[in-house]
Design a protein around this motif. Structure first.
Motif, PDB file in Angstrom:
ATOM      1  N   SER A 197       0.839  -1.201   0.000  1.00 39.33           N
ATOM      2  CA  SER A 197       0.000   0.000   0.000  1.00 39.33           C
ATOM      3  C   SER A 197       0.870   1.244   0.000  1.00 39.33           C
ATOM      4  CB  SER A 197      -0.901   0.024   1.233  1.00 39.33           C
ATOM      5  OG  SER A 197      -1.743  -1.089   1.240  1.00 39.33           O
ATOM      6  N   ARG A 198       0.472   2.212  -0.811  1.00 37.23           N
ATOM      7  CA  ARG A 198       1.244   3.457  -0.905  1.00 37.23           C
ATOM      8  C   ARG A 198       0.494   4.653  -0.340  1.00 37.23           C
ATOM      9  NH1 ARG A 198       5.113   0.954  -0.465  1.00 37.23           N
ATOM     10  NH2 ARG A 198       5.937  -0.306  -2.138  1.00 37.23           N
ATOM     11  N   SER A 199      -0.821   4.618  -0.390  1.00 43.13           N
ATOM     12  CA  SER A 199      -1.629   5.728   0.096  1.00 43.13           C
ATOM     13  C   SER A 199      -1.648   5.748   1.623  1.00 43.13           C
ATOM     14  CB  SER A 199      -3.056   5.586  -0.442  1.00 43.13           C
ATOM     15  OG  SER A 199      -3.928   6.456   0.236  1.00 43.13           O
ATOM     16  N   LYS A 200      -1.279   6.879   2.213  1.00 46.17           N
ATOM     17  CA  LYS A 200      -1.230   7.002   3.673  1.00 46.17           C
ATOM     18  C   LYS A 200      -2.613   6.790   4.302  1.00 46.17           C
ATOM     19  CE  LYS A 200       1.853   8.183   6.827  1.00 46.17           C
ATOM     20  NZ  LYS A 200       2.791   7.189   7.278  1.00 46.17           N
ATOM     21  N   THR A 201      -3.660   7.319   3.659  1.00 47.65           N
ATOM     22  CA  THR A 201      -5.006   7.157   4.218  1.00 47.65           C
ATOM     23  C   THR A 201      -5.470   5.714   4.105  1.00 47.65           C
ATOM     24  OG1 THR A 201      -5.971   7.844   2.112  1.00 47.65           O
ATOM     25  CG2 THR A 201      -5.754   9.540   3.814  1.00 47.65           C
ATOM     26  N   LYS A 202      -5.183   5.063   2.988  1.00 50.32           N
ATOM     27  CA  LYS A 202      -5.553   3.654   2.833  1.00 50.32           C
ATOM     28  C   LYS A 202      -4.741   2.779   3.778  1.00 50.32           C
ATOM     29  CE  LYS A 202      -7.301   3.682  -1.866  1.00 50.32           C
ATOM     30  NZ  LYS A 202      -7.116   3.183  -3.229  1.00 50.32           N
ATOM     31  N   LEU A 203      -3.492   3.158   4.012  1.00 51.56           N
ATOM     32  CA  LEU A 203      -2.614   2.398   4.900  1.00 51.56           C
ATOM     33  C   LEU A 203      -3.224   2.295   6.290  1.00 51.56           C
ATOM     34  CD1 LEU A 203       0.240   1.153   4.378  1.00 51.56           C
ATOM     35  CD2 LEU A 203       1.161   3.110   5.601  1.00 51.56           C
ATOM     36  N   SER A 204      -3.696   3.406   6.796  1.00 57.38           N
ATOM     37  CA  SER A 204      -4.284   3.430   8.133  1.00 57.38           C
ATOM     38  C   SER A 204      -5.560   2.593   8.199  1.00 57.38           C
ATOM     39  CB  SER A 204      -4.581   4.870   8.541  1.00 57.38           C
ATOM     40  OG  SER A 204      -5.157   4.891   9.820  1.00 57.38           O
ATOM     41  N   ALA A 244       0.362   5.343  14.389  1.00 56.35           N
ATOM     42  CA  ALA A 244       0.999   5.968  13.220  1.00 56.35           C
ATOM     43  C   ALA A 244       1.331   4.834  12.249  1.00 56.35           C
ATOM     44  CB  ALA A 244       2.250   6.722  13.637  1.00 56.35           C
ATOM     45  N   THR A 281       2.421   2.466   9.546  1.00 58.77           N
ATOM     46  CA  THR A 281       3.389   2.446   8.444  1.00 58.77           C
ATOM     47  C   THR A 281       3.345   1.045   7.843  1.00 58.77           C
ATOM     48  OG1 THR A 281       5.229   1.679   9.807  1.00 58.77           O
ATOM     49  CG2 THR A 281       4.902   4.077   9.670  1.00 58.77           C
ATOM     50  N   SER A 282       4.037   0.866   6.744  1.00 60.87           N
ATOM     51  CA  SER A 282       4.031  -0.448   6.096  1.00 60.87           C
ATOM     52  C   SER A 282       4.683  -1.527   6.960  1.00 60.87           C
ATOM     53  CB  SER A 282       4.712  -0.372   4.728  1.00 60.87           C
ATOM     54  OG  SER A 282       6.035   0.049   4.884  1.00 60.87           O
ATOM     55  N   CYS A 302       4.137  -1.795  10.384  1.00 60.50           N
ATOM     56  CA  CYS A 302       3.493  -1.863  11.704  1.00 60.50           C
ATOM     57  C   CYS A 302       3.127  -3.286  12.145  1.00 60.50           C
ATOM     58  CB  CYS A 302       2.288  -0.932  11.785  1.00 60.50           C
ATOM     59  SG  CYS A 302       0.899  -1.349  10.763  1.00 60.50           S
TER      60      CYS A 302
END
Length: 190
Positions: free
Chosen positions: A99-106, A141, A143-144, A146
């Motif tokens: 995943s690259r999108s910060k919002t999708k990551l969360s 927070a 991250t990829s 976590c």
């Protein structure tokens, strides 16, 4: 078993899953023998596996995980043991890392946590309390990486426990036997 109202729906869902699994076992007396072999469609997949690839799975757990058909075959085996959640979690983590999108990551991180890591999750993986808490804190927070600690624990568990049983299973033994007898008969006919 169920602590508090918040856990009640999860507990009820687990009870339904257990009831379904037990129902399957009760209605299929031959399942005791069938649990070691795969369905007809999965056997078709067996035949499509290249000989070298299937034999590579025995060399190391990494070889198995790098093979798409190896992962599918291993997953089918884990289903017969009702322990597919570890592999499903490991695969979800691998996909999550892409995943690259910060919002999708969360949002993906929270979904994976709820499905596999939190106490009494629908597909709860077997990790220690400390790793569970580290993973929970990592979600603040996301991250990829976590899930790295939890993913490493489940990978080790599969490698040390499920993988050796898979290699000794009738299913895998039959598959390798089919391949070796097929290659032997092929050599005799050429």
């Amino acid at each position: 078993m169920c602590r508090g109202l918040a856990a009640l729906s999860t507990c009820l869902e687990r009870a339904k899953q257990l009831k379904t699994r037990l129902g399957i076992l009760l209605h299929k007396p031959e399942l005791g023998h069938e649990a070691e072999s795969f369905s007809t469609s999965e056997q078709g997949t067996k035949l499509r596996n290249s000989s070298e690839e299937v034999l590579e799975w025995k060399k190391s757990f990494d070889h198995l995980l790098k093979s798409k058909s190896g992962v599918a075959t291993f997953h089918a085996f884990l289903k017969t043991e009702f322990s597919e959640e570890n592999l499903e979690f490991w695969l979800a983590c691998e996909e999550f890392k892409k995943s690259r999108s910060k919002t999708k990551l969360s949002s993906k991180a929270h979904r994976i946590f709820k499905e596999f890591v939190q106490n009494e999750a629908p597909k709860e993986v077997n990790i220690d309390h400390e790793t569970r808490e580290i993973t929970r804190k990592n979600l603040t927070a996301a991250t990829s990486s976590c899930f790295d600690a939890a993913q490493a624990k489940t990978r080790t568990l599969m490698e040390k426990d499920s993988y050796p049983r898979f290699l000794k299973s009738t299913s895998y033994q039959d598959l390798t036997e089919q391949i070796t007898s097929h290659s032997t008969s092929k050599r005799l006919h050429t």
